[in-house]
Enzyme design. Structure first.
Site, PDB file in Angstrom:
ATOM      1  N   ASN A 117      -5.753 -18.860   5.323  1.00 42.79           N
ATOM      2  CA  ASN A 117      -5.077 -18.051   6.343  1.00 42.79           C
ATOM      3  C   ASN A 117      -3.901 -18.790   6.982  1.00 42.79           C
ATOM      4  O   ASN A 117      -2.810 -18.235   7.125  1.00 42.79           O
ATOM      5  CB  ASN A 117      -6.073 -17.614   7.417  1.00 42.79           C
ATOM      6  N   SER A 284      31.278   7.546 -17.427  1.00 48.10           N
ATOM      7  CA  SER A 284      30.309   8.617 -17.594  1.00 48.10           C
ATOM      8  C   SER A 284      30.016   8.760 -19.075  1.00 48.10           C
ATOM      9  O   SER A 284      30.885   8.531 -19.911  1.00 48.10           O
ATOM     10  CB  SER A 284      30.903   9.903 -17.036  1.00 48.10           C
ATOM     11  N   LYS A 290      36.091   9.391 -16.376  1.00 47.93           N
ATOM     12  CA  LYS A 290      35.464   8.929 -15.146  1.00 47.93           C
ATOM     13  C   LYS A 290      35.436   7.404 -14.984  1.00 47.93           C
ATOM     14  O   LYS A 290      35.205   6.672 -15.914  1.00 47.93           O
ATOM     15  CB  LYS A 290      34.014   9.433 -15.073  1.00 47.93           C
ATOM     16  N   ASN A 292      33.410   5.406 -12.049  1.00 50.79           N
ATOM     17  CA  ASN A 292      32.571   5.640 -10.870  1.00 50.79           C
ATOM     18  C   ASN A 292      32.288   4.351 -10.093  1.00 50.79           C
ATOM     19  O   ASN A 292      32.012   3.321 -10.707  1.00 50.79           O
ATOM     20  CB  ASN A 292      31.236   6.254 -11.298  1.00 50.79           C
ATOM     21  N   GLU A 297      27.783   2.718  -4.450  1.00 49.86           N
ATOM     22  CA  GLU A 297      26.810   3.822  -4.366  1.00 49.86           C
ATOM     23  C   GLU A 297      25.378   3.292  -4.399  1.00 49.86           C
ATOM     24  O   GLU A 297      24.515   3.717  -3.632  1.00 49.86           O
ATOM     25  CB  GLU A 297      27.019   4.804  -5.517  1.00 49.86           C
ATOM     26  N   TYR A 324      -6.843 -12.797  11.235  1.00 46.08           N
ATOM     27  CA  TYR A 324      -6.351 -12.461   9.899  1.00 46.08           C
ATOM     28  C   TYR A 324      -7.140 -11.309   9.286  1.00 46.08           C
ATOM     29  O   TYR A 324      -8.363 -11.239   9.403  1.00 46.08           O
ATOM     30  CB  TYR A 324      -6.453 -13.686   8.962  1.00 46.08           C
ATOM     31  N   LYS A 332       3.939  -9.242   1.460  1.00 46.52           N
ATOM     32  CA  LYS A 332       4.808 -10.026   0.593  1.00 46.52           C
ATOM     33  C   LYS A 332       5.772  -9.223  -0.255  1.00 46.52           C
ATOM     34  O   LYS A 332       6.965  -9.536  -0.308  1.00 46.52           O
ATOM     35  CB  LYS A 332       3.968 -10.946  -0.284  1.00 46.52           C
TER      36      LYS A 332
HETATM   37  N1  ARG Z   1      -3.477 -13.958  -0.647  1.00 47.21           N
HETATM   38  C1  ARG Z   1      -3.800 -13.957   0.734  1.00 47.21           C
HETATM   39  C2  ARG Z   1      -2.651 -13.356   1.558  1.00 47.21           C
HETATM   40  O1  ARG Z   1      -1.635 -13.127   1.014  1.00 47.21           O
HETATM   41  C3  ARG Z   1      -4.034 -15.357   1.176  1.00 47.21           C
HETATM   42  C4  ARG Z   1      -4.943 -15.481   2.345  1.00 47.21           C
HETATM   43  C5  ARG Z   1      -6.296 -15.062   1.954  1.00 47.21           C
HETATM   44  N2  ARG Z   1      -7.234 -15.294   2.986  1.00 47.21           N
HETATM   45  C6  ARG Z   1      -8.442 -14.750   2.959  1.00 47.21           C
HETATM   46  N3  ARG Z   1      -9.206 -15.037   3.923  1.00 47.21           N
HETATM   47  N4  ARG Z   1      -8.797 -13.950   2.004  1.00 47.21           N
HETATM   48  O2  ARG Z   1      -2.761 -13.095   2.709  1.00 47.21           O
END
Ligand code: ARG
Length: 464
Positions: A117, A284, A290, A292, A297, A324, A332
């Site tokens: 975490n 095109s 054309k 473009n 865009e 967490y 991500k």
């Molecule tokens: N892959 C997890 C994330 O992106 C990492 C942390 C995972 N922690 C856990 N207690 N499962 O957050």
């Protein structure tokens, strides 16, 4: 390089009586996308191990083994030879497992006083810090390209619009400088956001801190963090710094999108103010004539996904109790896509700005239509003593007369002009020229060519 389902069934621990299904494995794994944080993960681990050794929590031999193992892992990743395992869920467990394969027990001791975490929160921050620095550099480069364009066209006149109706003449340099201002604020926002990104979560462990005598300040210093996060629950759970970054990124794209919209309009043959170098345009498949403006865009279109990522992250965060939760793994992909989209877009735009051909004649011809200097005539009357509202009315009548018979204000004779106001004299014609109009707006922030040059010099000094 893709992760593979491995035979390593020992990845599930003694706590469980059966492994998860392949579908659940795939559903919960993040290694496919979080492996891009491998470098940050290794940096974080090395700093943690150094601190553990310094504090006497692990031996110096363990520390040396960890360093050796990590160096090899880094080389394997760089060479594309690292075998990412889906079974090992994420970047953290993949690297730790490989480390243990390479150096034995020292690898197993690395996780002392740490949790994934605080580890993942540290990795994201390290990754983002580098991304922000990259984006700040690209914002600078784009501004330098726009300053070049502004300088070349400090005197080039085009109509300025409000409501997409001709409003007043402006210089193209001034128009470019408006974007320089926007991208400068974007750069400021990135720099500001970096301060809050650049704080160390490590030491928070799972959520409550750790029983080991760790030295968080030391780790912060090693990793170049300006501060340590002050509360362990907050450190592992909040992603507000990522949201803030996405908000700043959404504004970058919003500015890019406004500029794109203008480029597309300006390049339309109906308008013909600019041309964009062929390398940024496509043809095109059916219409041979054309050309473009695909890049602007697409940039306008990609703004949608970046704005969407901001809402995605806000929504991801809003329902989470402390501390967490696995929800956070979903931070991500939006974050990475935001970084990629903004980075590529800025890189292309800086290059494209250098591939814009301005067509001053077309701009000038457009500025001569639509009574762009009507406000100048009103200002002229005010300077002769007429209250502004009366001047506005007199000029409105003059414009209406021109519209009825066709032609511009400058096509009226002096006598005809004087039917709208006896205050008008022969000197009025200087005021009605495009050059006179822009040159008269001669104050900080005005469109006059010498103000444009002064602003360019100012920006160049700031960006040096
Ligand atoms: N892959 C997890 C994330 O992106 C990492 C942390 C995972 N922690 C856990 N207690 N499962 O957050």
């Amino acid at each position: 390089m893709t992760a593979q389902l491995s035979k390593k069934s020992e990845a599930w621990s003694a706590r469980f009586s059966e492994p998860v299904s392949d579908l659940v494995k795939r559903y919960t794994a993040s290694v496919f996308f979080d492996k891009r944080m491998a470098d940050a993960d290794i940096q974080g681990s090395l700093a943690h191990a150094e601190m553990l050794a310094h504090q006497g929590i692990i031996s110096t031999q363990d520390h040396a083994d960890i360093q050796r193992g990590m160096a090899q892992i880094q080389a394997e990743i760089a060479a594309g030879k690292f075998e990412w395992m889906l079974d090992l869920e994420d970047v953290h467990l993949n690297i730790e497992k490989r480390l243990t394969e390479l150096v034995g027990d020292a690898g197993k001791r690395l996780h002392t006083g740490r949790s994934r975490n605080d580890q993942v929160a540290t990795d994201i921050r390290l990754y983002m810090r580098a991304a922000i620095d990259g984006i700040a550099g690209l914002l600078r480069d784009l501004r330098l390209a726009l300053l070049d364009l502004a300088e070349q066209h400090a005197d080039t006149i085009l109509p300025g619009f409000t409501h997409m109706q001709v409003a007043q003449p402006i210089t193209f340099g001034h128009h470019m400088l408006a974007y320089v201002e926007m991208f400068s604020r974007d750069a400021e926002r990135m720099t500001d956001c970096r301060k809050r990104v650049n704080r160390l979560p490590l030491g928070a462990a799972a959520l409550a801190g750790t029983t080991f005598p760790i030295d968080r300040e030391r780790v912060a210093k090693t990793l170049g963090f300006e501060e340590v996060c002050r509360n362990s629950l907050d450190a592992v759970s909040d992603r507000d710094f990522a949201i803030e970054f996405c908000a700043a990124a959404a504004l970058v794209m919003t500015h890019i999108s406004r500029m794109s919209e203008e480029l597309v309009i300006w390049m339309s043959p109906r308008v013909g103010f600019i041309d964009i170098a062929d390398r940024f345009c496509t043809g095109s498949s059916i219409m041979p004539q054309k050309k473009n403006p695909d890049v602007p865009e697409l940039a306008r279109g990609k703004t949608g996904r970046v704005n969407g990522h901001l809402i995605g992250l806000l929504t991801l965060m809003k329902g989470q109790p402390l501390a967490y939760n696995k929800d956070n793994q979903e931070d991500k992909e939006p974050l990475f896509d935001t970084v990629d989209t903004v980075t590529d877009t800025l890189r292309i735009f800086a290059d494209m700005a250098r591939g814009i051909t301005v067509k001053p004649e077309a701009m000038r011809a457009a500025a001569l239509q639509g009574y762009a200097t009507a406000t100048d005539l009103a200002d002229y009357l005010v300077k002769k003593g007429l209250p502004f509202r009366d001047a506005h009315e007199a000029v409105a009548r003059a414009v209406r007369a021109c519209e009825q018979r066709g032609g511009d204000l400058t096509d009226l004779s002096l006598d005809e002009m004087r039917t709208f106001s006896p205050l008008i004299e022969a000197d009025v014609f200087n005021v009605l020229t495009l050059e006179g109009s822009v040159a008269a707006r001669n104050h900080i922030g005005g469109t006059a060519p010498n103000q444009v040059r002064a602003a360019i010099a100012n920006w160049r000094a700031q960006l040096a």
